[in-house]
Design an enzyme around this catalytic site. Structure first.
Site, short mmCIF file in Angstrom:
data_model
loop_
_atom_site.label_atom_id
_atom_site.label_comp_id
_atom_site.label_asym_id
_atom_site.label_seq_id
_atom_site.Cartn_x
_atom_site.Cartn_y
_atom_site.Cartn_z
N ASP A 38 -25.67 84.88 28.29
CA ASP A 38 -26.55 85.61 27.37
C ASP A 38 -27.84 84.83 27.11
OD1 ASP A 38 -27.35 87.63 25.73
OD2 ASP A 38 -25.97 87.16 24.09
N HIS A 55 -33.68 87.13 33.81
CA HIS A 55 -32.51 87.44 34.64
C HIS A 55 -32.60 86.70 35.98
CE1 HIS A 55 -31.27 90.27 31.71
NE2 HIS A 55 -32.18 91.18 31.98
N LEU A 149 -13.04 77.81 45.22
CA LEU A 149 -13.30 78.55 43.98
C LEU A 149 -13.45 80.06 44.23
CD1 LEU A 149 -14.63 78.10 40.88
CD2 LEU A 149 -16.63 78.89 42.12
C1 FPP Z 1 -27.64 89.04 28.95
O1 FPP Z 1 -28.87 88.52 28.51
C2 FPP Z 1 -27.60 89.01 30.39
C3 FPP Z 1 -27.36 90.07 31.21
C4 FPP Z 1 -27.08 91.42 30.70
C5 FPP Z 1 -27.42 89.94 32.65
C6 FPP Z 1 -26.80 88.68 33.18
C7 FPP Z 1 -27.24 88.50 34.56
C8 FPP Z 1 -27.59 87.32 35.09
C9 FPP Z 1 -27.55 86.02 34.40
C10 FPP Z 1 -28.02 87.28 36.49
C11 FPP Z 1 -26.91 86.83 37.37
C12 FPP Z 1 -26.62 87.83 38.35
C13 FPP Z 1 -26.17 87.56 39.57
C14 FPP Z 1 -25.85 88.68 40.44
C15 FPP Z 1 -25.97 86.21 40.10
P1 FPP Z 1 -29.84 89.46 27.70
O2 FPP Z 1 -30.73 90.15 28.66
O3 FPP Z 1 -29.06 90.38 26.82
O4 FPP Z 1 -30.64 88.41 26.85
P2 FPP Z 1 -31.22 88.63 25.38
O5 FPP Z 1 -30.02 88.79 24.48
O6 FPP Z 1 -31.96 87.36 25.13
O7 FPP Z 1 -32.09 89.85 25.41
#
Ligand code: FPP
Length: 258
Positions: A38, A55, A149
């Site tokens: 997150d 992201h 893994l």
């Molecule tokens: C939450 O942060 C994150 C997500 C919904 C997407 C997570 C995806 C990745 C870390 C990319 C990895 C993917 C692959 C395929 C390797 P948020 O956007 O809700 O953050 P915020 O709460 O700060 O808005």
């Protein structure tokens, strides 16, 4: 200095990383680590960048953490990459997130193969765009014989839907005589979930200071140790993983016993 989210634990002094790594290996490492990644959006906003930049940076962190987890002998790493609720986000962001698995696997699959990592997925695969599904299926196929893994992507995953679907299939199997009500133990029910091939997580990590589960592995996390950090996912690094595992190794797991 006291750690805000884990007030019982002092922040580690910046001791030598390699030394801490060796110490960790002397004790039992968690077999299965699950991560709610997150804070990508906030990371980007702080830098006046579009959310998708967060992201993209977060994707690179998955690679770093996978490598270390594999080296530490962790068996399964589940990363929450997209929830069944994330479709509510703006189309541009959803489209970007759906392209990330392709980019990640397009870039890193040869290294994952080399490192004996097996790619797996939990989530509603049939509802993913074809290009996303194909990239994940190819990675799963190319790595199916690997024994290191398991990098398990939770992609279009939602725990309540998973449990409800499991219940519906149990009802059907009871109706057709495949299973009797008496045989429906917790273990038997687990086999109706998307995680049927894997053990429950030993350690759950959530970044960015949010302290909630967000519909993630509700059944599977019943006895998991939780570790929360204020660090935003794109800033998460090997040292943070080490810190989480050190905290885990300091916990006493009683599974309801004494
Ligand atoms: C939450 O942060 C994150 C997500 C919904 C997407 C997570 C995806 C990745 C870390 C990319 C990895 C993917 C692959 C395929 C390797 P948020 O956007 O809700 O953050 P915020 O709460 O700060 O808005």
């Amino acid at each position: 200095m006291l750690n805000k989210l884990n007030p019982w634990k002092k922040d580690p002094s910046p001791s030598d990383f390699q030394e801490r790594l060796l110490k960790i290996k002397e004790h039992q490492v968690p077999a299965h680590i699950a991560i709610i990644m997150d804070g990508n959006g906030r990371w980007a906003s702080k830098r006046a960048l579009p959310r998708v930049a967060g992201h993209h940076e977060g994707m690179k962190v998955v690679r770093k953490i996978t490598k270390l987890a594999n080296e530490l002998g962790i068996k399964t790493l589940t990363v929450y990459a997209f929830s069944t609720e994330n479709w509510k986000r703006p189309k541009l962001e959803v489209d970007f997130l759906m392209k990330l698995p392709e980019e990640f696997l397009g870039t890193f699959l040869p290294e994952l193969v080399e490192e004996n990592v097996r790619v797996e997925m939990i989530g509603y695969m049939d509802k993913l765009p074809e290009h996303t599904r194909k990239a994940v299926e190819k990675a799963m196929d190319d790595t199916k014989d690997n024994t290191g893994l398991v990098l398990n992507f939770a992609l279009n995953y939602g725990s309540r839907a998973e449990i409800l679907d499991g219940v519906k299939r149990v009802i059907e199997d009871v109706r057709t005589g495949k299973i009797s009500e008496d045989d429906l133990t917790e273990d038997a029910f687990s086999s109706y979930l998307m995680t049927r091939e894997m053990n429950d997580p030993d350690l759950l990590i959530r970044t960015s200071g949010e302290i909630r589960l967000s519909n993630f592995m509700l059944w599977q996390l019943a006895y998991t140790e939780f570790w929360f950090t204020d660090v935003l996912w794109p800033d998460f690094n090997e040292e943070h993983l080490i810190e989480a595992i050190e905290a885990f190794q300091g916990r006493q797991r009683r599974f309801g016993g004494v």
